[in-house]
Write a protein that holds these residues in place. Structure first.
Motif, PDB file in Angstrom:
ATOM      1  N   THR A  71       3.390  13.096  -8.815  1.00 34.96           N
ATOM      2  CA  THR A  71       3.738  11.302  -7.995  1.00 34.96           C
ATOM      3  C   THR A  71       4.519  10.886  -8.428  1.00 34.96           C
ATOM      4  O   THR A  71       4.677  10.269  -9.847  1.00 34.96           O
ATOM      5  CB  THR A  71       2.202  10.166  -7.713  1.00 34.96           C
ATOM      6  N   VAL A  72       5.529  10.391  -7.429  1.00 37.85           N
ATOM      7  CA  VAL A  72       6.322   9.433  -7.684  1.00 37.85           C
ATOM      8  C   VAL A  72       6.465   8.070  -7.052  1.00 37.85           C
ATOM      9  O   VAL A  72       6.403   7.854  -5.556  1.00 37.85           O
ATOM     10  CB  VAL A  72       7.650  10.124  -7.391  1.00 37.85           C
ATOM     11  N   GLY A  73       7.036   6.791  -7.320  1.00 36.88           N
ATOM     12  CA  GLY A  73       7.127   5.409  -7.075  1.00 36.88           C
ATOM     13  C   GLY A  73       7.618   4.789  -7.699  1.00 36.88           C
ATOM     14  O   GLY A  73       8.493   4.612  -8.561  1.00 36.88           O
ATOM     15  N   VAL A  74       7.592   3.328  -7.463  1.00 36.66           N
ATOM     16  CA  VAL A  74       8.316   2.289  -8.255  1.00 36.66           C
ATOM     17  C   VAL A  74       7.446   1.448  -8.255  1.00 36.66           C
ATOM     18  O   VAL A  74       6.452   1.164  -7.423  1.00 36.66           O
ATOM     19  CB  VAL A  74       9.057   1.880  -7.403  1.00 36.66           C
ATOM     20  N   ILE A  75       7.460  -0.215  -8.619  1.00 40.78           N
ATOM     21  CA  ILE A  75       6.628  -1.164  -9.193  1.00 40.78           C
ATOM     22  C   ILE A  75       7.863  -1.862  -8.243  1.00 40.78           C
ATOM     23  O   ILE A  75       8.729  -2.646  -8.884  1.00 40.78           O
ATOM     24  CB  ILE A  75       6.452  -1.506 -10.368  1.00 40.78           C
ATOM     25  N   SER A  76       7.473  -3.711  -7.911  1.00 41.03           N
ATOM     26  CA  SER A  76       7.801  -4.097  -6.915  1.00 41.03           C
ATOM     27  C   SER A  76       7.860  -5.558  -7.906  1.00 41.03           C
ATOM     28  O   SER A  76       7.217  -6.088  -9.028  1.00 41.03           O
ATOM     29  CB  SER A  76       7.437  -4.899  -5.860  1.00 41.03           C
ATOM     30  N   GLU A  77       9.041  -6.333  -7.604  1.00 39.34           N
ATOM     31  CA  GLU A  77       8.781  -7.467  -8.510  1.00 39.34           C
ATOM     32  C   GLU A  77       7.952  -8.554  -7.859  1.00 39.34           C
ATOM     33  O   GLU A  77       7.039  -9.117  -8.813  1.00 39.34           O
ATOM     34  CB  GLU A  77       9.742  -8.394  -7.580  1.00 39.34           C
ATOM     35  N   GLU A  78       6.710  -7.931  -6.824  1.00 43.14           N
ATOM     36  CA  GLU A  78       5.751  -8.332  -6.633  1.00 43.14           C
ATOM     37  C   GLU A  78       4.585  -8.365  -6.913  1.00 43.14           C
ATOM     38  O   GLU A  78       3.114  -8.899  -6.817  1.00 43.14           O
ATOM     39  CB  GLU A  78       5.338  -9.404  -5.110  1.00 43.14           C
ATOM     40  N   GLY A  79       4.504  -7.275  -7.981  1.00 45.99           N
ATOM     41  CA  GLY A  79       3.111  -6.675  -8.768  1.00 45.99           C
ATOM     42  C   GLY A  79       2.953  -5.866  -8.079  1.00 45.99           C
ATOM     43  O   GLY A  79       1.631  -5.435  -8.289  1.00 45.99           O
ATOM     44  N   ASP A  80       3.123  -5.284  -6.924  1.00 42.95           N
ATOM     45  CA  ASP A  80       2.675  -3.992  -6.013  1.00 42.95           C
ATOM     46  C   ASP A  80       3.458  -2.563  -6.622  1.00 42.95           C
ATOM     47  O   ASP A  80       4.399  -2.578  -6.538  1.00 42.95           O
ATOM     48  CB  ASP A  80       3.223  -4.358  -4.037  1.00 42.95           C
ATOM     49  N   LEU A  81       2.673  -1.540  -6.463  1.00 40.76           N
ATOM     50  CA  LEU A  81       3.179  -0.332  -6.480  1.00 40.76           C
ATOM     51  C   LEU A  81       3.278   0.250  -5.749  1.00 40.76           C
ATOM     52  O   LEU A  81       1.925   0.898  -4.952  1.00 40.76           O
ATOM     53  CB  LEU A  81       1.815   0.466  -7.578  1.00 40.76           C
ATOM     54  N   VAL A  82       3.869   1.809  -5.190  1.00 32.55           N
ATOM     55  CA  VAL A  82       3.996   1.895  -4.013  1.00 32.55           C
ATOM     56  C   VAL A  82       4.643   3.701  -4.699  1.00 32.55           C
ATOM     57  O   VAL A  82       5.804   3.273  -5.233  1.00 32.55           O
ATOM     58  CB  VAL A  82       4.601   1.253  -3.195  1.00 32.55           C
ATOM     59  N   ALA A  83       4.118   4.859  -3.805  1.00 34.91           N
ATOM     60  CA  ALA A  83       4.288   5.980  -4.340  1.00 34.91           C
ATOM     61  C   ALA A  83       3.853   7.014  -3.178  1.00 34.91           C
ATOM     62  O   ALA A  83       2.946   6.548  -2.097  1.00 34.91           O
ATOM     63  CB  ALA A  83       3.251   6.387  -5.875  1.00 34.91           C
ATOM     64  N   ILE A  84       4.377   8.228  -3.430  1.00 33.87           N
ATOM     65  CA  ILE A  84       4.342   9.288  -2.405  1.00 33.87           C
ATOM     66  C   ILE A  84       4.184  10.406  -3.222  1.00 33.87           C
ATOM     67  O   ILE A  84       4.171  10.439  -5.057  1.00 33.87           O
ATOM     68  CB  ILE A  84       5.555   9.636  -2.123  1.00 33.87           C
ATOM     69  N   GLY A  85       2.753  11.343  -3.089  1.00 32.97           N
ATOM     70  CA  GLY A  85       2.721  12.430  -3.982  1.00 32.97           C
ATOM     71  C   GLY A  85       2.968  13.634  -3.126  1.00 32.97           C
ATOM     72  O   GLY A  85       2.221  14.011  -1.963  1.00 32.97           O
ATOM     73  N   VAL A  86       3.083  14.756  -3.679  1.00 36.19           N
ATOM     74  CA  VAL A  86       3.298  15.645  -3.108  1.00 36.19           C
ATOM     75  C   VAL A  86       2.290  16.912  -3.775  1.00 36.19           C
ATOM     76  O   VAL A  86       2.938  16.689  -4.955  1.00 36.19           O
ATOM     77  CB  VAL A  86       4.320  16.482  -2.518  1.00 36.19           C
ATOM     78  N   GLY A  87       1.636  18.021  -3.278  1.00 36.71           N
ATOM     79  CA  GLY A  87       1.340  18.489  -4.078  1.00 36.71           C
ATOM     80  C   GLY A  87       0.890  20.596  -3.440  1.00 36.71           C
ATOM     81  O   GLY A  87       0.709  20.154  -2.360  1.00 36.71           O
ATOM     82  N   GLY A  88       0.484  20.529  -4.261  1.00 36.51           N
ATOM     83  CA  GLY A  88       0.024  22.494  -3.399  1.00 36.51           C
ATOM     84  C   GLY A  88       0.446  23.635  -4.999  1.00 36.51           C
ATOM     85  O   GLY A  88       0.652  23.261  -5.875  1.00 36.51           O
ATOM     86  N   THR A  89       1.148  25.020  -4.080  1.00 39.26           N
ATOM     87  CA  THR A  89       1.220  25.742  -5.161  1.00 39.26           C
ATOM     88  C   THR A  89       2.483  26.174  -5.834  1.00 39.26           C
ATOM     89  O   THR A  89       2.694  26.496  -7.232  1.00 39.26           O
ATOM     90  CB  THR A  89       1.639  26.744  -4.207  1.00 39.26           C
ATOM     91  N   PHE A  90       3.658  24.167  -5.736  1.00 41.63           N
ATOM     92  CA  PHE A  90       4.280  24.381  -6.813  1.00 41.63           C
ATOM     93  C   PHE A  90       3.848  24.118  -8.096  1.00 41.63           C
ATOM     94  O   PHE A  90       4.346  23.914  -9.132  1.00 41.63           O
ATOM     95  CB  PHE A  90       5.454  23.594  -5.968  1.00 41.63           C
ATOM     96  N   ALA A  91       2.852  23.143  -8.177  1.00 39.54           N
ATOM     97  CA  ALA A  91       2.155  22.604  -9.419  1.00 39.54           C
ATOM     98  C   ALA A  91       1.609  23.424 -10.459  1.00 39.54           C
ATOM     99  O   ALA A  91       1.510  24.962 -10.099  1.00 39.54           O
ATOM    100  CB  ALA A  91       1.807  21.226  -8.942  1.00 39.54           C
TER     101      ALA A  91
END
Length: 214
Positions: free
Chosen positions: A166-186
């Motif tokens: 999963t990869v994402g960022v944390i905003s100035e307002e203190g919110d964390l948003v991310a996308i995750g991808v999974g499957g055979t490559f992991a």
């Protein structure tokens, strides 16, 4: 908010994996409403997000975050240009708890996803752990990546092993948003993830993670 506002940064991290267990919590409809009201759907509606500076996160020393996770088993070819509001109904929804910490110029991210339920209100037992997360200074801002791993079981859709990144960022307002991808490559080896070419990963499913600072 477009997923591209989170993902269009190249990241290469060496990461490894593990897992856990748990059960029972809010209903699917309650979690769905919470997700639709969350940062992922409400931040950055102009194709952008005000990312917190790495210096400000470091000065705070760390924080805890709580929110929701959505798993889409029917999205196997993620389109990073698709607005989050255009996604189909998730296969599973669950609760998300995260912890960040900072020492010197290094940031860490750990946590778990739990209390999953499918759209037919079948609760799942099991926990998906978030481990070995690194928060990096990205041109003064921040970007993080972590491995997730675990197993969910129970009646209905979505009972299986989960592992990926999963990869994402944390905003100035203190919110964390991310996308995750999974499957055979992991599966616990080094994952060089250039997320400008996310399709090359050939994921088996997509995750959305959205949380706010406690």
């Amino acid at each position: 908010m477009l997923v591209r506002s989170i993902l269009l940064t190249s990241v290469a991290l060496s990461l490894a994996a593990c897992g856990g267990s748990s059960s029972s919590g809010p209903s699917f409809s309650e979690l769905q409403q919470d997700l639709e009201d969350s940062a992922f759907f409400t931040l950055g509606e102009d194709d952008g997000i005000d990312v917190a500076s790495f210096a400000s996160l470091k000065a705070a020393g760390g924080a805890t975050y709580a929110g929701q996770t959505a798993i889409y088993l029917d999205i196997t070819d993620p389109d990073v240009d698709t607005p989050a509001g255009d996604y189909p109904t998730p296969t599973l929804l669950g609760e998300l708890a995260l912890q960040t910490s900072f020492a010197d110029d290094a940031g860490t991210l750990t946590g778990n996803m739990r209390n999953f339920v499918d759209s037919d209100e079948n609760a799942k037992s099991g926990t998906i752990s978030i481990i070995d997360g690194e928060i990096r200074n990205e041109e003064g801002g921040n970007i993080f990546a972590a491995v997730f791993d675990g197993t969910l079981s129970g009646a209905g859709a979505g009972s299986r092993d989960y592992d990926g990144v999963t990869v994402g960022v944390i905003s100035e307002e203190g919110d964390l948003v991310a996308i995750g991808v999974g499957g055979t490559f992991a599966g616990g080896s080094s994952i060089p993830a250039d997320l400008e070419t996310i399709d090359d990963l050939e994921p088996e499913y997509l995750m959305i993670l959205s949380a706010s600072e406690n």
